[in-house]
Design a protein around this motif. Sequence first.
Motif, PDB file in Angstrom:
ATOM      1  N   PHE A 194       0.796  -1.227   0.000  1.00  0.00           N
ATOM      2  CA  PHE A 194       0.000   0.000   0.000  1.00  0.00           C
ATOM      3  C   PHE A 194       0.832   1.282   0.000  1.00  0.00           C
ATOM      4  N   GLY A 195       2.050   1.220   0.499  1.00  0.00           N
ATOM      5  CA  GLY A 195       2.810   2.451   0.634  1.00  0.00           C
ATOM      6  C   GLY A 195       2.263   3.275   1.799  1.00  0.00           C
ATOM      7  N   THR A 196       2.214   4.586   1.615  1.00  0.00           N
ATOM      8  CA  THR A 196       1.685   5.471   2.650  1.00  0.00           C
ATOM      9  C   THR A 196       0.163   5.451   2.641  1.00  0.00           C
ATOM     10  N   LEU A 197      -0.425   5.280   3.804  1.00  0.00           N
ATOM     11  CA  LEU A 197      -1.875   5.234   3.914  1.00  0.00           C
ATOM     12  C   LEU A 197      -2.460   6.644   3.889  1.00  0.00           C
ATOM     13  N   ARG A 198      -3.640   6.762   3.276  1.00  0.00           N
ATOM     14  CA  ARG A 198      -4.349   8.035   3.285  1.00  0.00           C
ATOM     15  C   ARG A 198      -5.010   8.245   4.644  1.00  0.00           C
ATOM     16  N   ALA A 199      -5.363   9.490   4.940  1.00  0.00           N
ATOM     17  CA  ALA A 199      -5.957   9.815   6.249  1.00  0.00           C
ATOM     18  C   ALA A 199      -7.274   9.095   6.448  1.00  0.00           C
ATOM     19  N   ILE A 200      -8.075   8.993   5.382  1.00  0.00           N
ATOM     20  CA  ILE A 200      -9.372   8.335   5.493  1.00  0.00           C
ATOM     21  C   ILE A 200      -9.197   6.841   5.752  1.00  0.00           C
ATOM     22  N   GLU A 201      -8.146   6.241   5.221  1.00  0.00           N
ATOM     23  CA  GLU A 201      -7.896   4.824   5.457  1.00  0.00           C
ATOM     24  C   GLU A 201      -7.514   4.570   6.914  1.00  0.00           C
ATOM     25  N   VAL A 202      -6.690   5.454   7.465  1.00  0.00           N
ATOM     26  CA  VAL A 202      -6.310   5.318   8.880  1.00  0.00           C
ATOM     27  C   VAL A 202      -7.529   5.485   9.781  1.00  0.00           C
ATOM     28  N   GLU A 203      -8.393   6.437   9.430  1.00  0.00           N
ATOM     29  CA  GLU A 203      -9.609   6.651  10.217  1.00  0.00           C
ATOM     30  C   GLU A 203     -10.522   5.427  10.169  1.00  0.00           C
ATOM     31  N   HIS A 204     -10.671   4.843   8.986  1.00  0.00           N
ATOM     32  CA  HIS A 204     -11.492   3.641   8.861  1.00  0.00           C
ATOM     33  C   HIS A 204     -10.910   2.479   9.665  1.00  0.00           C
ATOM     34  N   LEU A 205      -9.583   2.368   9.691  1.00  0.00           N
ATOM     35  CA  LEU A 205      -8.950   1.293  10.446  1.00  0.00           C
ATOM     36  C   LEU A 205      -9.265   1.403  11.929  1.00  0.00           C
ATOM     37  N   TYR A 206      -9.164   2.612  12.472  1.00  0.00           N
ATOM     38  CA  TYR A 206      -9.453   2.787  13.896  1.00  0.00           C
ATOM     39  C   TYR A 206     -10.905   2.455  14.211  1.00  0.00           C
ATOM     40  N   GLU A 207     -11.822   2.913  13.370  1.00  0.00           N
ATOM     41  CA  GLU A 207     -13.243   2.657  13.617  1.00  0.00           C
ATOM     42  C   GLU A 207     -13.565   1.160  13.545  1.00  0.00           C
ATOM     43  N   ARG A 208     -13.094   0.503  12.490  1.00  0.00           N
ATOM     44  CA  ARG A 208     -13.411  -0.911  12.317  1.00  0.00           C
ATOM     45  C   ARG A 208     -12.695  -1.783  13.335  1.00  0.00           C
ATOM     46  N   SER A 209     -11.470  -1.425  13.692  1.00  0.00           N
ATOM     47  CA  SER A 209     -10.739  -2.205  14.690  1.00  0.00           C
ATOM     48  C   SER A 209     -11.432  -2.148  16.046  1.00  0.00           C
ATOM     49  N   TRP A 210     -11.982  -0.986  16.371  1.00  0.00           N
ATOM     50  CA  TRP A 210     -12.697  -0.860  17.634  1.00  0.00           C
ATOM     51  C   TRP A 210     -13.894  -1.799  17.678  1.00  0.00           C
ATOM     52  N   TYR A 211     -14.662  -1.844  16.602  1.00  0.00           N
ATOM     53  CA  TYR A 211     -15.811  -2.747  16.552  1.00  0.00           C
ATOM     54  C   TYR A 211     -15.365  -4.207  16.603  1.00  0.00           C
ATOM     55  N   ALA A 212     -14.276  -4.532  15.907  1.00  0.00           N
ATOM     56  CA  ALA A 212     -13.801  -5.926  15.882  1.00  0.00           C
ATOM     57  C   ALA A 212     -13.372  -6.387  17.269  1.00  0.00           C
ATOM     58  N   VAL A 213     -12.640  -5.543  17.983  1.00  0.00           N
ATOM     59  CA  VAL A 213     -12.183  -5.903  19.327  1.00  0.00           C
ATOM     60  C   VAL A 213     -13.363  -6.021  20.281  1.00  0.00           C
ATOM     61  N   THR A 214     -14.329  -5.085  20.168  1.00  0.00           N
ATOM     62  CA  THR A 214     -15.512  -5.131  21.035  1.00  0.00           C
ATOM     63  C   THR A 214     -16.317  -6.402  20.816  1.00  0.00           C
ATOM     64  N   GLU A 215     -16.542  -6.775  19.553  1.00  0.00           N
ATOM     65  CA  GLU A 215     -17.299  -7.989  19.263  1.00  0.00           C
ATOM     66  C   GLU A 215     -16.578  -9.230  19.771  1.00  0.00           C
ATOM     67  N   THR A 216     -15.256  -9.235  19.676  1.00  0.00           N
ATOM     68  CA  THR A 216     -14.508 -10.391  20.165  1.00  0.00           C
ATOM     69  C   THR A 216     -14.574 -10.492  21.682  1.00  0.00           C
ATOM     70  N   CYS A 217     -14.546  -9.361  22.360  1.00  0.00           N
ATOM     71  CA  CYS A 217     -14.681  -9.383  23.825  1.00  0.00           C
ATOM     72  C   CYS A 217     -16.039  -9.956  24.236  1.00  0.00           C
ATOM     73  N   LEU A 218     -17.087  -9.629  23.472  1.00  0.00           N
ATOM     74  CA  LEU A 218     -18.404 -10.216  23.746  1.00  0.00           C
ATOM     75  C   LEU A 218     -18.408 -11.716  23.447  1.00  0.00           C
ATOM     76  N   ALA A 219     -17.710 -12.096  22.378  1.00  0.00           N
ATOM     77  CA  ALA A 219     -17.647 -13.524  22.031  1.00  0.00           C
ATOM     78  C   ALA A 219     -16.893 -14.322  23.083  1.00  0.00           C
ATOM     79  N   MET A 220     -15.955 -13.684  23.769  1.00  0.00           N
ATOM     80  CA  MET A 220     -15.187 -14.380  24.807  1.00  0.00           C
ATOM     81  C   MET A 220     -16.071 -14.835  25.958  1.00  0.00           C
ATOM     82  N   THR A 221     -17.237 -14.172  26.146  1.00  0.00           N
ATOM     83  CA  THR A 221     -18.152 -14.611  27.204  1.00  0.00           C
ATOM     84  C   THR A 221     -18.741 -15.989  26.899  1.00  0.00           C
ATOM     85  N   ILE A 222     -18.826 -16.321  25.605  1.00  0.00           N
ATOM     86  CA  ILE A 222     -19.325 -17.640  25.212  1.00  0.00           C
ATOM     87  C   ILE A 222     -18.237 -18.694  25.360  1.00  0.00           C
ATOM     88  N   PHE A 223     -17.017 -18.347  24.963  1.00  0.00           N
ATOM     89  CA  PHE A 223     -15.911 -19.310  24.967  1.00  0.00           C
ATOM     90  C   PHE A 223     -14.930 -19.000  26.103  1.00  0.00           C
TER      91      PHE A 223
END
Length: 356
Positions: A65-94
Amino acid sequence: MRLAVYGGVSSLLALGVILNAMHQRSNFYAACVYLSKSSACIMILLNMGLLLAICFGKTLQAIFFGTLRAIEVEHLYERSWYAVTETCLAMTIFRQEFNLQFVIVFTTLLFLKIFHWLCQDRVEFMEQSPSNRVTFHVRMVNLMALLFIIDCVLAQHAINITLTKGPNMMVMFGFEYTILICTILSTIGKYILNVIDMRSEEPWEGKSMYVFYLDLLTDFLKLITYLVFFFFICYYYQLPLHIIRDVYVTFRSFIQKCRDLYRYRRATRNMNELYPNATAEDFARMNDSTCIICREEMQVTPTTENGNDNDNHPPPNQQQQQQQNMDQPKKLPCGHIFHFHCLRSWLERQQSCPTW
């Protein structure tokens, strides 16, 4: 700078615990046992592994990718937050299966998701910058092929473990890798459509419908995967709260796309009959004869029905006739006038008058 400081501190701590273990134990095996029994040592070594994963990811980012654009970095932070949150909820099952293997597999999954998200953003960015270099296409093709192969291998591995050992935490990861397969196939399809559009000499008016059908198929496959996983977890474990939001969003998106498809088909089934040709009198009542969709001037096109065409001009050939039909101004029931091809392309996205 912050990564360098973090890397330096993490490296010193990891080196310190390893040297301390080697000093207190007489051989390598005993030192490894000592490190594995100490919670503090495990946390420090895991932190070092995370640092190595970040460095590896930075290297792959520079390659693909080379250098990331600002919008790409912003999307990464937003999506990573949701991914980590969903996994923490899934940990209650497993929670009974939470161990070092779970952390490693989750880190690998998040690592792959990040590159899927970046790949999606770059493919969408192709429409804004059609003059991409050959290196861009080489990078994207290799990356998409690599991600697809890794997704298939890891999904098959998770499914085999589930079939061999029975329901366990690998069910969740197999489901996640299946979703990633649907995502990367959608990205590959959009990349192919963008390449075809870039190589065509004239604007490809039917591209938006192909993208629409591709998104519809992707939502359908994701919805089926979500439902299978949802009922599987409900049967063997408990209600999977972490995917209720994803199931609802995917289901709503799929239903909305089906509605849009039905409205589009109904609106474009007989456009020549539903929307009459604009006449000179219609233009005379208008203050402006500019099509607000393409911002070009509209003109009344003479028809050739019943042989009433102007005898001073030869009859147009098939290509000219098709072009005239595409440029023919059409009048909506609300009274607004647009080019035929502009109106059709608009109806692919919205099923209402563009002026509303």
